[in-house]
Motif scaffolding. Structure first.
Motif, PDB file in Angstrom:
ATOM      1  N   SER A 796       0.498   0.926   4.756  1.00 30.44           N
ATOM      2  CA  SER A 796       1.652   0.242   4.169  1.00 30.44           C
ATOM      3  C   SER A 796       1.224  -0.569   2.962  1.00 30.44           C
ATOM      4  CB  SER A 796       2.312  -0.683   5.199  1.00 30.44           C
ATOM      5  OG  SER A 796       1.427  -1.719   5.581  1.00 30.44           O
ATOM      6  N   THR A 797       2.218  -0.915   2.137  1.00 31.00           N
ATOM      7  CA  THR A 797       2.032  -1.803   0.993  1.00 31.00           C
ATOM      8  C   THR A 797       3.041  -2.936   1.102  1.00 31.00           C
ATOM      9  OG1 THR A 797       1.297   0.022  -0.425  1.00 31.00           O
ATOM     10  CG2 THR A 797       2.013  -1.993  -1.515  1.00 31.00           C
ATOM     11  N   THR A 798       2.532  -4.187   1.056  1.00 33.04           N
ATOM     12  CA  THR A 798       3.382  -5.369   1.191  1.00 33.04           C
ATOM     13  C   THR A 798       3.339  -6.169  -0.100  1.00 33.04           C
ATOM     14  OG1 THR A 798       2.894  -5.468   3.565  1.00 33.04           O
ATOM     15  CG2 THR A 798       3.837  -7.436   2.563  1.00 33.04           C
ATOM     16  N   TYR A 799       4.518  -6.648  -0.547  1.00 34.13           N
ATOM     17  CA  TYR A 799       4.642  -7.360  -1.813  1.00 34.13           C
ATOM     18  C   TYR A 799       4.992  -8.823  -1.572  1.00 34.13           C
ATOM     19  CZ  TYR A 799       5.120  -2.496  -3.315  1.00 34.13           C
ATOM     20  OH  TYR A 799       4.930  -1.154  -3.513  1.00 34.13           O
ATOM     21  N   THR A 800       4.237  -9.747  -2.186  1.00 36.24           N
ATOM     22  CA  THR A 800       4.574 -11.170  -2.155  1.00 36.24           C
ATOM     23  C   THR A 800       4.706 -11.669  -3.596  1.00 36.24           C
ATOM     24  OG1 THR A 800       2.339 -12.110  -2.239  1.00 36.24           O
ATOM     25  CG2 THR A 800       3.138 -11.360  -0.087  1.00 36.24           C
ATOM     26  N   ALA A 801       4.988 -12.977  -3.747  1.00 37.48           N
ATOM     27  CA  ALA A 801       5.208 -13.525  -5.088  1.00 37.48           C
ATOM     28  C   ALA A 801       3.961 -13.461  -5.956  1.00 37.48           C
ATOM     29  CB  ALA A 801       5.698 -14.964  -4.992  1.00 37.48           C
ATOM     30  N   ASN A 802       2.758 -13.571  -5.348  1.00 37.02           N
ATOM     31  CA  ASN A 802       1.548 -13.601  -6.155  1.00 37.02           C
ATOM     32  C   ASN A 802       0.491 -12.599  -5.703  1.00 37.02           C
ATOM     33  OD1 ASN A 802       0.829 -14.937  -3.801  1.00 37.02           O
ATOM     34  ND2 ASN A 802       1.134 -16.964  -4.747  1.00 37.02           N
ATOM     35  N   SER A 803       0.907 -11.580  -4.945  1.00 31.20           N
ATOM     36  CA  SER A 803      -0.071 -10.583  -4.527  1.00 31.20           C
ATOM     37  C   SER A 803       0.616  -9.294  -4.092  1.00 31.20           C
ATOM     38  CB  SER A 803      -0.933 -11.115  -3.379  1.00 31.20           C
ATOM     39  OG  SER A 803      -0.174 -11.188  -2.189  1.00 31.20           O
ATOM     40  N   VAL A 804      -0.196  -8.239  -4.058  1.00 29.01           N
ATOM     41  CA  VAL A 804       0.201  -6.954  -3.474  1.00 29.01           C
ATOM     42  C   VAL A 804      -0.893  -6.573  -2.479  1.00 29.01           C
ATOM     43  CG1 VAL A 804       0.673  -4.516  -3.879  1.00 29.01           C
ATOM     44  CG2 VAL A 804       1.430  -6.236  -5.546  1.00 29.01           C
ATOM     45  N   ARG A 805      -0.490  -6.222  -1.230  1.00 26.83           N
ATOM     46  CA  ARG A 805      -1.471  -5.887  -0.195  1.00 26.83           C
ATOM     47  C   ARG A 805      -1.302  -4.440   0.239  1.00 26.83           C
ATOM     48  NH1 ARG A 805      -2.517  -9.259   5.318  1.00 26.83           N
ATOM     49  NH2 ARG A 805      -3.724 -10.488   3.824  1.00 26.83           N
ATOM     50  N   ASP A 806      -2.382  -3.661   0.128  1.00 24.62           N
ATOM     51  CA  ASP A 806      -2.442  -2.315   0.698  1.00 24.62           C
ATOM     52  C   ASP A 806      -3.168  -2.401   2.036  1.00 24.62           C
ATOM     53  OD1 ASP A 806      -1.160  -1.058  -1.419  1.00 24.62           O
ATOM     54  OD2 ASP A 806      -3.033  -0.764  -2.539  1.00 24.62           O
ATOM     55  N   SER A 807      -2.537  -1.866   3.094  1.00 21.23           N
ATOM     56  CA  SER A 807      -3.097  -1.989   4.442  1.00 21.23           C
ATOM     57  C   SER A 807      -3.288  -0.630   5.085  1.00 21.23           C
ATOM     58  CB  SER A 807      -2.182  -2.840   5.332  1.00 21.23           C
ATOM     59  OG  SER A 807      -2.018  -4.136   4.805  1.00 21.23           O
ATOM     60  N   TYR A 808      -4.360  -0.538   5.869  1.00 21.18           N
ATOM     61  CA  TYR A 808      -4.639   0.653   6.679  1.00 21.18           C
ATOM     62  C   TYR A 808      -5.097   0.172   8.049  1.00 21.18           C
ATOM     63  CZ  TYR A 808      -7.307   4.589   8.585  1.00 21.18           C
ATOM     64  OH  TYR A 808      -7.798   5.574   9.395  1.00 21.18           O
ATOM     65  N   MET A 809      -4.594   0.814   9.106  1.00 19.24           N
ATOM     66  CA  MET A 809      -4.998   0.417  10.450  1.00 19.24           C
ATOM     67  C   MET A 809      -4.979   1.614  11.388  1.00 19.24           C
ATOM     68  SD  MET A 809      -4.522  -0.765  13.718  1.00 19.24           S
ATOM     69  CE  MET A 809      -2.866  -1.254  14.061  1.00 19.24           C
ATOM     70  N   GLN A 810      -6.071   1.813  12.099  1.00 15.24           N
ATOM     71  CA  GLN A 810      -6.177   2.850  13.123  1.00 15.24           C
ATOM     72  C   GLN A 810      -6.623   2.189  14.418  1.00 15.24           C
ATOM     73  OE1 GLN A 810      -9.413   5.780  13.028  1.00 15.24           O
ATOM     74  NE2 GLN A 810      -7.919   7.385  13.448  1.00 15.24           N
TER      75      GLN A 810
END
Length: 853
Positions: A796-810
């Motif tokens: 997933s990709t999560t958007y905040t006011a001062n960052s973008v987070r790409d996440s992977y989880m298994q």
């Protein structure tokens, strides 16, 4: 771990427990003789499937029963003595004769006479003979639920409840063990119709993995529960029915499993039914290793750090070693033909060791690249007890019943974690202890009205108390070990629910209906005491009270047998989890912190379903249109702040903390077509499938505190709004090579979802299983591979006011296992209790209900 170590774990940790359980078999031994006979009518023709009961004149414990085959013949091992022999069959008069049985051999033919006018029997009392064989349809649709039979699920053999749920139509299991129904994770779990200590310690994957698949008789998927059920769980209810044999005499099975990632399991199910007593003893244990991998890549667009950090890469790997044991024992005693009492007890233990490493890679704009490592070692010890007591009374043989039950549960969880952070010379010691105590009391009453109607009423009280103790201590190169005050606290969470329900069901011609209402009075008390130096946050006492009505309406129209339309509406509630409301429930990573929200309130959902069901010999089709409107939806807010010390001052050098917090916000609408089917294409090929085509429309935005590029505090907007369309699908194909060998392929797909706040990617996985019957049907050898191509991961990709987070989880990589099941003394399955031919009858387990069929 080498092969020798695996074998040692298998023998030392699980074999001994199962031998203790299996030793109960010797307590039931008696010197018996083999007898046989036939049942015939007055024309000397055989009567198939007749019930033959041998009642010992000296001791009811020596009584036994058998069922005639299609040729009217039966065989039985019985203790010599004087017996009253009762013969019963549908459309025949009951016959009772007395015989002295001394030696083995045939006792000859027993004759019964037909009813005077068997073709004109109206609704009334009959002696029911229940004949149970392996179902050809693993999926069955009823008015208020869908029932899944896992006995034909080859992929899950030797596995656990989590493996079984991964194959249930309309149910999904995420890579972190989160269970959802039609895209919503607010699922209520019941064991035999009640909350259970088996799942009471934690609601995550660990609890699901502690229940062996072999102990599960069926799973009821209740997407729109009626007023008779508790109102919590906006996604619906999953009722796990555990095995409780109705077979006479002594019966049982033992199953052992070996697998990789290393796992060993050994479980036994033992049952004994004699006369008025039914005993059962189930239990076992196992060892299992797991491996969890996750990655977060944070891109900061205005980081307020001295070195202008623009990127932080987080790689985490956690390995755990788990031991779990569980045992259940119970007895049912029939005081009279109309009154019975039951008592049972359950104990469960779960222990684990967790080894974790988190690597941080920082990419600054000005200064050189540098890294940090955070290593973790944790232990977890859980213990749970549960005692259940009940009384069931039939006032008459027309269906007027009263049921009383009491459940006492207690569980405790000890979690200790040691963390070392290399770059900051930090050492954290975390001790988290939780004790849960639950009392559930229920009264249910059923009153038939005429031939086609029934009135049901009841009362239920739930008292649930959670005591939390959370100590976090930290030391640095310049500071000795001391409490990290904002995260050290004691808290008590107590909730009390009083519920009353009333519902009426009936049928007019082909139209069936059921209407009901449930009133729930809820009281929640939270007492939070922290070492936080901020007076506004170090002591909080909150009381919340709710009083809500939850109506339900069900309609059905029968075109013909097994061909009907279904329409229903219910209102439900989503109560926040207790640890969501503790202000600081979790601290295991000083750069990724979960914050509780004591102001969190319940959310409510109005749910509508319109479905069609047709069941034929070769197939079952069940398309359902659904719409759910949820208000005050619980959403997870992710935001970034600059780390501060105990006095609220920004830490120097500056450090960014990423926080996650549950909040009530906006609305969430879900609508779609949930299509379930099973198809016996040929004698050797069967399909079971589920396709959920759904749309979503989420609304809501909120302000939150963060910082600007200069490090000054500001407010930003988190926008959760988004709408779109997605898909979930599952297909299982079972191929029968011959009468003893079958294999199964299963595919799973979940489409992506996108909002302004988060973009979740799609996911798929393929599993394989094979099963071979051995030892003339007394044994089963099974093999399976979970996630053949190692693709089951969440991105997933999560958007905040001062960052973008790409996440992977298994949560778990590819794994495989082999299991061996042995069954002994498989007697005939017989019920001697009187039942009424009533279109409303559908009693399966506690808190279950029927409906107009």
């Amino acid at each position: 771990m080498n092969q020798t170590e695996i074998i040692n774990i298998f023998t030392k940790k699980t074999l001994g427990l199962t031998f203790v359980l299996s030793a109960a078999a010797f307590a039931f031994g008696q010197e018996k003789v083999g007898i046989s006979g036939t049942v015939v009518n007055k024309n000397n023709q055989p009567v198939p499937y007749a019930s033959v009961t041998f009642s010992n004149k000296t001791s009811k414990l020596l009584s036994d029963a058998a069922l005639t085959d299609e040729k009217g013949q039966y065989k039985l091992d019985i203790t010599p003595g004087n017996y009253d022999i009762t013969v019963e069959a549908i459309d025949y008069k009951k016959s009772v004769v007395n015989k002295q049985i001394a030696t083995a051999g045939s006792i000859g033919a027993l004759s019964i006479e037909p009813e005077k006018s068997s073709t004109n029997i109206k609704t009334g009392d009959i002696q029911a003979v229940v004949i149970t064989a392996q179902s050809t349809k693993p999926y069955k649709v009823e008015l208020d639920k869908r029932t899944y039979d896992p006995s034909q699920d080859i992929v899950s053999k030797g596995g656990n409840l989590q493996d079984v749920l991964s194959n249930v139509p309309s149910v999904s299991v995420d890579t972190d063990g989160t269970v959802s129904m039609r895209g919503s994770s607010n699922v209520k779990f019941l064991i035999n119709g009640k909350p259970s200590a088996l799942l009471g310690i934690d609601d995550g994957a660990n609890a699901l993995q502690s229940i062996p698949a072999d102990q599960i008789e069926k799973i009821e998927v209740i997407t729109n529960p009626s007023s008779k059920f508790e109102a919590s769980g906006t996604a619906g209810i999953l009722n796990i029915i555990l095995k409780k044999s109705k077979k006479t005499g002594f019966n049982g099975s033992v199953i052992g499993t070996l697998g990789y990632l290393p796992q060993t399991n050994l479980n036994a199910n033992l049952n004994w039914r004699k006369g008025n007593f039914t005993w059962f003893l189930n239990g076992g244990g196992g060892y299992r290793e797991s491996k969890n991998t996750s990655r977060n890549n944070d891109y900061f667009n205005n980081a307020a750090l001295d070195d202008d950090l623009v990127k932080r890469d987080t790689n985490s790997e956690t390995k755990s070693k788990n031991n779990n044991y569980n045992a259940s024992a119970g007895v049912v005693y029939d005081i009279t033909e109309k009154t019975s009492v039951n008592a049972s007890g359950t104990v469960r233990t779960f222990d684990s060791e967790n080894f974790g490493n988190i690597d941080y890679a920082y990419t600054p704009f000005k200064n050189p690249f540098y890294t940090s490592n955070r290593s973790t070692f944790g232990t977890n010890n859980n213990l749970a007890f549960q005692g259940d007591f009940g009384l069931d009374h039939k006032f008459d043989d027309k269906g007027q019943n009263l049921s009383l039950s009491l459940s006492l549960q207690r569980s405790r969880s000890y979690n200790d974690t040691n963390i070392d952070d290399t770059i900051n010379s930090l050492k954290d010691i975390i001790n988290q202890n939780t004790i849960n105590k639950t009392v559930i009391g229920k009264v249910d009453y059923e009153l038939p009205i005429g031939e086609m109607s029934k009135l049901e009423a009841g009362y239920r009280i739930d008292i649930n108390t959670n005591d939390y103790s959370n100590d976090v201590r930290e030391s640095t190169a310049t500071k000795p070990l001391d409490f990290l005050k904002p995260y050290t606290y004691d808290a008590t969470y107590k909730e009390t629910f009083n519920a009353f329900y009333l519902q009426f069901k009936s049928k007019i011609g082909k139209l069936g209906y059921q209407i009901g209402v449930r009133d729930e009075l809820s009281n929640v008390d939270i007492n939070y005491l922290s070492l936080n130096p901020n007076p506004a946050k170090n002591s909080v006492i909150t009381t919340k009270n709710y009083n809500n009505l939850f109506p339900s309406v069900y309609l059905s129209y029968d075109f013909s047998k097994d061909n009907q339309l279904l329409l229903n509406y219910t209102r439900r509630i989503d109560r926040p989890r207790s640890f969501f409301m503790i202000p600081n429930p979790n601290y295991s990573d000083n750069q990724n912190i979960f914050d509780g929200n004591i102001d969190l309130n319940p959310s409510y959902v109005d749910s509508f379903e319109f479905g069609y069901s047709i069941s034929k010999k070769k197939f079952t089709l069940n398309p359902t249109l659904y719409f759910r409107h949820q208000t005050d939806d619980t959403k997870m807010l992710v935001y970034n702040i600059l780390a501060t010390d105990d006095n609220g001052d920004i830490i120097n050098p500056k450090r960014i903390e990423s926080h996650t917090k549950p909040i009530n916000l906006g609305t969430d609408d879900r609508y779609g077509l949930d299509f379930n089917f099973n198809w016996d294409a040929t004698n050797w090929l069967k399909f079971l499938g589920n396709v959920d085509l759904f749309g979503y429309n989420t609304k809501g935005s909120t302000l939150y505190d963060t910082f600007d590029k200069d490090g000054n505090p500001i407010q930003a907007v988190a926008n959760f709004e988004g709408k779109g369309f997605s898909t979930r699908a599952r297909l299982s194909s079972t191929i029968k090579v011959d009468k003893t060998f079958s294999f199964q392929l299963q595919g799973f797909y979940r489409g992506g979802q996108k909002t302004a706040y988060q973009d979740r990617k799609d996911m798929y996985a393929i599993n394989f299983g094979a099963s071979k019957t051995i030892w003339k049907g007394d044994g089963t050898l099974a093999f399976n591979i979970q996630d053949i191509f190692n693709t089951r991961s969440m991105r997933s990709t999560t958007y905040t006011a001062n960052s973008v987070r790409d996440s992977y989880m298994q949560w778990q990589p590819r794994q495989f296992s082999v299991s061996l099941t042995y069954r002994f003394k498989q007697g005939e399955k017989i019920e001697q209790t009187k039942k009424k031919k009533d279109i409303n009858s559908n009693a399966t387990g506690d808190d279950q209900q029927g409906g107009p069929m």
